[in-house]
Design an enzyme around this catalytic site. Sequence first.
Site, mmCIF file in Angstrom:
data_model
loop_
_atom_site.group_PDB
_atom_site.id
_atom_site.type_symbol
_atom_site.label_atom_id
_atom_site.label_comp_id
_atom_site.label_asym_id
_atom_site.label_seq_id
_atom_site.Cartn_x
_atom_site.Cartn_y
_atom_site.Cartn_z
ATOM 1 N N THR A 183 38.634 12.496 -2.105
ATOM 2 C CA THR A 183 39.518 11.987 -2.173
ATOM 3 C C THR A 183 40.553 12.837 -1.282
ATOM 4 O O THR A 183 40.387 13.733 -0.496
ATOM 5 C CB THR A 183 40.269 12.142 -3.454
ATOM 6 O OG1 THR A 183 40.423 13.123 -4.341
ATOM 7 C CG2 THR A 183 38.898 10.744 -4.088
ATOM 8 N N ASP A 225 39.761 16.904 6.675
ATOM 9 C CA ASP A 225 39.524 15.738 5.150
ATOM 10 C C ASP A 225 38.069 15.335 6.162
ATOM 11 O O ASP A 225 37.582 14.800 6.827
ATOM 12 C CB ASP A 225 40.486 14.291 5.644
ATOM 13 C CG ASP A 225 40.289 13.505 5.116
ATOM 14 O OD1 ASP A 225 38.980 13.286 4.560
ATOM 15 O OD2 ASP A 225 41.086 12.580 4.831
ATOM 16 N N SER A 285 33.327 26.315 -2.971
ATOM 17 C CA SER A 285 33.377 27.743 -3.400
ATOM 18 C C SER A 285 33.354 28.371 -2.314
ATOM 19 O O SER A 285 32.903 30.059 -1.665
ATOM 20 C CB SER A 285 32.761 27.872 -4.855
ATOM 21 O OG SER A 285 31.104 27.638 -4.553
ATOM 22 N N HIS A 329 21.941 21.879 -6.322
ATOM 23 C CA HIS A 329 21.539 22.538 -5.196
ATOM 24 C C HIS A 329 20.663 22.861 -4.775
ATOM 25 O O HIS A 329 20.262 22.500 -3.207
ATOM 26 C CB HIS A 329 22.514 24.264 -5.493
ATOM 27 C CG HIS A 329 23.915 23.725 -5.760
ATOM 28 N ND1 HIS A 329 24.899 24.583 -6.919
ATOM 29 C CD2 HIS A 329 24.915 23.899 -5.143
ATOM 30 C CE1 HIS A 329 26.232 24.912 -6.233
ATOM 31 N NE2 HIS A 329 26.579 23.827 -5.287
ATOM 32 N N ILE A 364 32.036 23.730 -8.871
ATOM 33 C CA ILE A 364 30.883 24.762 -8.237
ATOM 34 C C ILE A 364 29.724 23.433 -9.120
ATOM 35 O O ILE A 364 29.252 24.128 -10.015
ATOM 36 C CB ILE A 364 30.606 26.569 -8.167
ATOM 37 C CG1 ILE A 364 28.593 26.418 -7.671
ATOM 38 C CG2 ILE A 364 30.580 26.399 -9.168
ATOM 39 C CD1 ILE A 364 28.826 27.537 -7.313
ATOM 40 N N SER A 365 29.018 23.066 -8.244
ATOM 41 C CA SER A 365 27.916 22.195 -8.703
ATOM 42 C C SER A 365 27.001 22.868 -9.564
ATOM 43 O O SER A 365 26.393 24.824 -9.591
ATOM 44 C CB SER A 365 27.433 21.501 -8.186
ATOM 45 O OG SER A 365 28.272 19.791 -7.598
ATOM 46 N N HIS A 378 39.019 20.313 2.004
ATOM 47 C CA HIS A 378 40.780 19.078 1.997
ATOM 48 C C HIS A 378 41.497 19.909 1.594
ATOM 49 O O HIS A 378 43.164 20.218 1.838
ATOM 50 C CB HIS A 378 41.061 18.480 1.742
ATOM 51 C CG HIS A 378 40.898 17.914 0.575
ATOM 52 N ND1 HIS A 378 39.351 18.095 -0.316
ATOM 53 C CD2 HIS A 378 41.166 17.362 -0.487
ATOM 54 C CE1 HIS A 378 39.603 17.002 -1.481
ATOM 55 N NE2 HIS A 378 41.233 16.843 -1.650
#
Length: 242
Positions: A237, A151, A89, A65, A59-60, A118
């Site tokens: 990715t 994706d 999250s 955010h 979570i950044s 993903h």
Amino acid sequence: MAWYCSGSTNNELVENLYKTGLIKSERVKIAMKGVDRAHYAPSRPYSDSPQPIGHAATISAPHMHGHACEHLIDYLKPGSHVLDIGSGSGYLTHVFANLVTDSSAGNQRDGQVIGIDHIPELVNLAHDNMSKSEQGRKYLETGRVRFITSDGRLGWPEGAPYDAIHVGAAAERLHPVLVEQLRAPGRMFIPVDMESEHESTGRLGLGGGQYIWVVDKKANGSVSKEKIFQVSYVPLTDRPEK
């Protein structure tokens, strides 16, 4: 400066971000105060730093955010449709939902936020996290927020066009399919690995490292791109191998 914004409560954290100018909009401040990070970050929820959430994801940090909301705020209005790629999250998905909902107008001006990841376990985690609050449960029950396993590099064409697209992981390039799914006008906030972009296209020549790009689709369909600042995100990715 961001590292000094940590607080002992959610309100204190957001107020510190606001006082230092990392959050400028009153709407963003209110929206972030309305989502308790303790429901989304497993440890040190009020620290202004990224936190691991499992599956090689994070979570950044709260200030990131805040940056995302500030750059997208003109497109996060009641009734807007938003795609949150790499929703993880579910925290920022919830904040976006607050920004596109007008509680004073019933359901008539409520928008929708689609969180896409993903990794199925993270999709389940986001759903469970949002279910911890009454507001979050209401968003899920009414379909104002949906979490989807897919994706993110392909976007989610079923919900397009989007007024705003947020990408929460570093893409190898500016995926044209995501630009196509933007409304005209619309805006995307996306971290891009400039080294990969340079290698794959032979263009830009801006050196390595990840940078935030703000991509605007104008009302006439033309597209402009602006490099904002350098960052460090997990890559957008395939699912990590077990």
